[in-house]
Each structure stands twice: as C-alpha cells, then as structure tokens.
Design an enzyme around this catalytic site. Structure first.
Site, PDB file in Angstrom:
ATOM      1  N   SER A  87       0.526  37.860  40.338  1.00 39.38           N
ATOM      2  CA  SER A  87       1.813  38.505  40.850  1.00 39.38           C
ATOM      3  C   SER A  87       1.732  39.932  40.771  1.00 39.38           C
ATOM      4  O   SER A  87       2.656  40.449  40.069  1.00 39.38           O
ATOM      5  CB  SER A  87       2.928  37.844  40.013  1.00 39.38           C
ATOM      6  OG  SER A  87       2.714  36.682  39.770  1.00 39.38           O
ATOM      7  N   PRO A  88       1.096  40.713  41.750  1.00 37.81           N
ATOM      8  CA  PRO A  88       1.017  42.009  41.450  1.00 37.81           C
ATOM      9  C   PRO A  88       2.213  42.962  41.656  1.00 37.81           C
ATOM     10  O   PRO A  88       2.524  43.895  41.231  1.00 37.81           O
ATOM     11  CB  PRO A  88      -0.148  42.498  42.668  1.00 37.81           C
ATOM     12  CG  PRO A  88      -0.111  41.352  43.564  1.00 37.81           C
ATOM     13  CD  PRO A  88       0.300  40.092  42.730  1.00 37.81           C
ATOM     14  N   GLU A 119      -0.753  40.265  35.363  1.00 44.16           N
ATOM     15  CA  GLU A 119      -1.606  39.203  34.934  1.00 44.16           C
ATOM     16  C   GLU A 119      -3.072  39.037  35.740  1.00 44.16           C
ATOM     17  O   GLU A 119      -2.830  38.875  37.049  1.00 44.16           O
ATOM     18  CB  GLU A 119      -0.806  37.793  34.985  1.00 44.16           C
ATOM     19  CG  GLU A 119      -1.634  36.578  34.311  1.00 44.16           C
ATOM     20  CD  GLU A 119      -1.142  35.258  34.637  1.00 44.16           C
ATOM     21  OE1 GLU A 119      -1.237  34.291  33.837  1.00 44.16           O
ATOM     22  OE2 GLU A 119      -0.623  35.019  35.639  1.00 44.16           O
ATOM     23  N   ILE A 157      11.497  47.020  26.873  1.00 41.72           N
ATOM     24  CA  ILE A 157      12.599  45.843  26.765  1.00 41.72           C
ATOM     25  C   ILE A 157      12.433  44.787  25.631  1.00 41.72           C
ATOM     26  O   ILE A 157      13.235  44.587  25.008  1.00 41.72           O
ATOM     27  CB  ILE A 157      12.971  45.415  28.027  1.00 41.72           C
ATOM     28  CG1 ILE A 157      13.111  46.397  29.276  1.00 41.72           C
ATOM     29  CG2 ILE A 157      14.200  44.384  28.008  1.00 41.72           C
ATOM     30  CD1 ILE A 157      14.336  47.064  29.297  1.00 41.72           C
ATOM     31  N   ARG A 168      10.869  50.376  38.218  1.00 41.46           N
ATOM     32  CA  ARG A 168       9.928  49.324  38.466  1.00 41.46           C
ATOM     33  C   ARG A 168      10.181  48.193  37.020  1.00 41.46           C
ATOM     34  O   ARG A 168       9.765  48.689  36.213  1.00 41.46           O
ATOM     35  CB  ARG A 168       8.549  49.912  38.670  1.00 41.46           C
ATOM     36  CG  ARG A 168       8.137  50.663  39.710  1.00 41.46           C
ATOM     37  CD  ARG A 168       8.340  49.743  41.126  1.00 41.46           C
ATOM     38  NE  ARG A 168       8.100  50.646  42.267  1.00 41.46           N
ATOM     39  CZ  ARG A 168       8.890  50.570  43.431  1.00 41.46           C
ATOM     40  NH1 ARG A 168       9.847  49.794  43.264  1.00 41.46           N
ATOM     41  NH2 ARG A 168       8.512  51.379  44.361  1.00 41.46           N
ATOM     42  N   GLU A 169      10.321  47.118  37.503  1.00 42.05           N
ATOM     43  CA  GLU A 169      10.487  45.927  36.392  1.00 42.05           C
ATOM     44  C   GLU A 169       8.898  45.502  36.078  1.00 42.05           C
ATOM     45  O   GLU A 169       8.371  44.726  37.102  1.00 42.05           O
ATOM     46  CB  GLU A 169      11.486  44.863  36.671  1.00 42.05           C
ATOM     47  CG  GLU A 169      12.688  45.606  36.694  1.00 42.05           C
ATOM     48  CD  GLU A 169      13.699  44.458  37.503  1.00 42.05           C
ATOM     49  OE1 GLU A 169      13.390  43.366  37.955  1.00 42.05           O
ATOM     50  OE2 GLU A 169      14.971  45.040  37.937  1.00 42.05           O
ATOM     51  N   GLU A 203      -1.029  23.830  19.139  1.00 42.80           N
ATOM     52  CA  GLU A 203      -0.252  22.698  18.242  1.00 42.80           C
ATOM     53  C   GLU A 203       1.242  22.517  19.170  1.00 42.80           C
ATOM     54  O   GLU A 203       1.937  21.449  18.887  1.00 42.80           O
ATOM     55  CB  GLU A 203       0.233  23.116  17.130  1.00 42.80           C
ATOM     56  CG  GLU A 203       0.925  24.476  17.010  1.00 42.80           C
ATOM     57  CD  GLU A 203       1.333  24.928  15.551  1.00 42.80           C
ATOM     58  OE1 GLU A 203       1.885  25.822  15.332  1.00 42.80           O
ATOM     59  OE2 GLU A 203       0.840  24.474  14.484  1.00 42.80           O
TER      60      GLU A 203
END
Lengths: 183, 183
Positions: free
Chosen positions: A113-114, A119, A14, A37-38, A140
C-alpha cells in the site's frame, strides 16, 4: 529514485503499537507548496506459496479483525526484529502449517500500500515440504485452519471471494502463468 | 465467513486523518482470551491497467513519502465519499494520464494488507483510450510523470525494482498470463 521528492519539514509521531506506527509528516512539495502525509510504518512481512509433494497449495483460513471476516490466504507473517525474510518465511510456514521445507526461493517482493504504508512483502515459494511431528506452536493469539487445494480449487476460492488478498491473488496467478508457460 | 471470530470488547479511536483512521480494538479470541488489534480504516482505492491502442501499458512515476522514494505504478487513487469504484477509476485515469476510455472492466478486487488494514483495491482494465485535450487537473498535491511501455519494458522495470508494488506487479503478471494463454 528521488524524482518529485517531498522533503520533510516536520514529523509528528501519533502512535507506536505492537505492529504499526503512525506518523504525520508535513512536507514541501516540488512546487514549493506544503502538504500533510499520513504514514504507517510497518516492519515488513513474508508470504509463502508452499506446494505439497502432490502439487497442492497450502492455505490457511483466519479471522482478520480489520475486515471483520475470515479469509483464506497463503501462510504469512511479519518480520521480527533482527530476523531476515527467509528465516521469517520458514518460521511462519512451520508455525501456521507444521511444514518445514527443503527449498525456499524468493519469487518477488512488493509494497502492499505505497500510498500510506511502507509494508514490504517478500513472497517465497516453498517446495519439498515435510510435516514435522513436533512443530513450532502458533502465536498464542492466532487461530488458523489449514487447507490444501489444487490450483483449480484455488481459482474457485478467488471467484467466491474467499481468497481476497493481494499476495494470495498474486501467488495463484503466478502458478497459472507457470502452468500456461509449460503447456 | 465468521470462523474464529474475534468479538470486539472495546474500540479506542486513536486518529482520524484525511486518508486513514487508526483504532485499537480489544477483542475476545475464540479460546476466551483477549488480545489487541491495531486497525487502519481506509476508504478503498482503484487501480487501472490502461492499454493504449498500440498495446502499451500506461504507467505513472510518483514520489511515495511512506517509502521515501519514487516508484512507477499503474494509475491509482482512493475512493471519494459516495463515489463508486468505476467512476473513481475513470476519474483517476483522466487526472493522472489525460486519458478517457471506451471500455472499463473490473478484473479483480483484493485487500492489500488484511493483517492491519481494510483497504480494498478494485483493479480495472481500460481499453479504447482517447487523449483528452482538456482533461481534469491532477490533485494539487500530486506530481506524476507519465510513461507508456511495452510488456517487455514493464517486466524489466519489475526486475530493476522501479516497479515495486503489489497492484502493479499483479497487473503486469495478468498481462503475461493473457499472452501465455493466447500463444
């Protein structure tokens, strides 16, 4: 570790951003039914529990756009391509705090956040800190304010919900545990 | 807590899913420059550190598509619309484990990934567990296996990276800390 595996039927990409990618997978469930599943793909990150020679915890306050507020966290940042987690930890510590360290030790790694994201955060402990006169410049687009607090002050920041994220809460609890174990 | 605020210039909504929403914000930085922020909106979640009357920790193993593996976690789930976190905690505990509880206490709440997501997890502790003969059915697309382990067994699962997520690692460390403090 493939128990209850959900086999991918189709992946729809997406979004591909600077930090995250989003895809929606159609999967076959263990009972033969299908589901969507997202999923967020993330390069992974490091966080650094850095202790000064006086035993204070190095913290940074920064604005988190996702939360629309600033919170206080241990120094952290995402892995760059081809960069190992310890190198990332040393770079982020220097960029955000101006400190380099003699000892960098991996404490634990965990998924944040499984349920929707891959991550993985590598949590390091840094000791033997030395302030560099000319350190790496911060990113920056990153504005951070440095703080050095005692464990008691950090516990108060948790109670006041100024510290309010999982990695920092874990790191402070780690120090509380070490203190309790050495009593 | 608006230090270093990043003012929104424009929000582009990219995706609205069943669980998460993705948007990209153009922001004005404190120095007047502009940057893009990739942001996941999430309804929030609960996690439940449930202790049996024998003092064992209730865990569930489930497949996490984002990780392409199964991991072992404390029971958890996301807030439904209009549902308060304690009600969610009681519902998820019953759906995933068949337990209802007499005492449900909020231990702490934390953001899991403040760098890109607003997911807030409310961590509860549940005691006085009673197994229901006819409990709420699990979500139709959710397959979980129940385990009850001692703290020592849980620590071993962490070392073996079968437990590998932030909320569960925090909950186990919480129990380690309580044990150390009462020695």
């Amino acid at each position: 570790m493939k128990k209850f595996e959900e086999k991918t039927i189709h992946t729809e990409k997406i979004f591909e951003g600077k930090v995250i990618q989003l895809q929606v997978d159609d999967v076959k469930l263990p009972d033969g039914n299908e589901a969507k599943r997202e999923i967020i793909k993330h390069p992974g990150a490091v966080a650094v529990l850095a202790l000064t020679n006086e035993g204070k915890i190095v913290l940074v306050e920064q604005y988190r756009k996702a939360l629309e507020r600033s919170i206080i966290e241990i120094p952290a940042g995402k892995l760059e391509k081809g960069e190992g987690p310890e190198a990332t930890a040393r770079r982020e510590l220097e960029e955000e705090t101006g400190y380099v360290c003699q000892n960098m030790k991996l404490l634990q790694s965990f998924y944040t956040s499984p349920g929707f994201a891959d991550e993985l955060v590598y949590l390091y402990m840094a000791e033997g800190l030395v302030k560099k006169e000319e350190s790496l410049p911060p990113d920056e687009d990153e504005f951070v304010e440095l703080m050095e607090v005692t464990l008691e002050e950090a516990e108060k920041l948790v109670q006041e919900q100024k510290i309010w994220d999982a990695k920092t809460a874990f790191a402070i609890q780690y120090l509380q545990l070490q203190k309790a174990l050495t009593k």
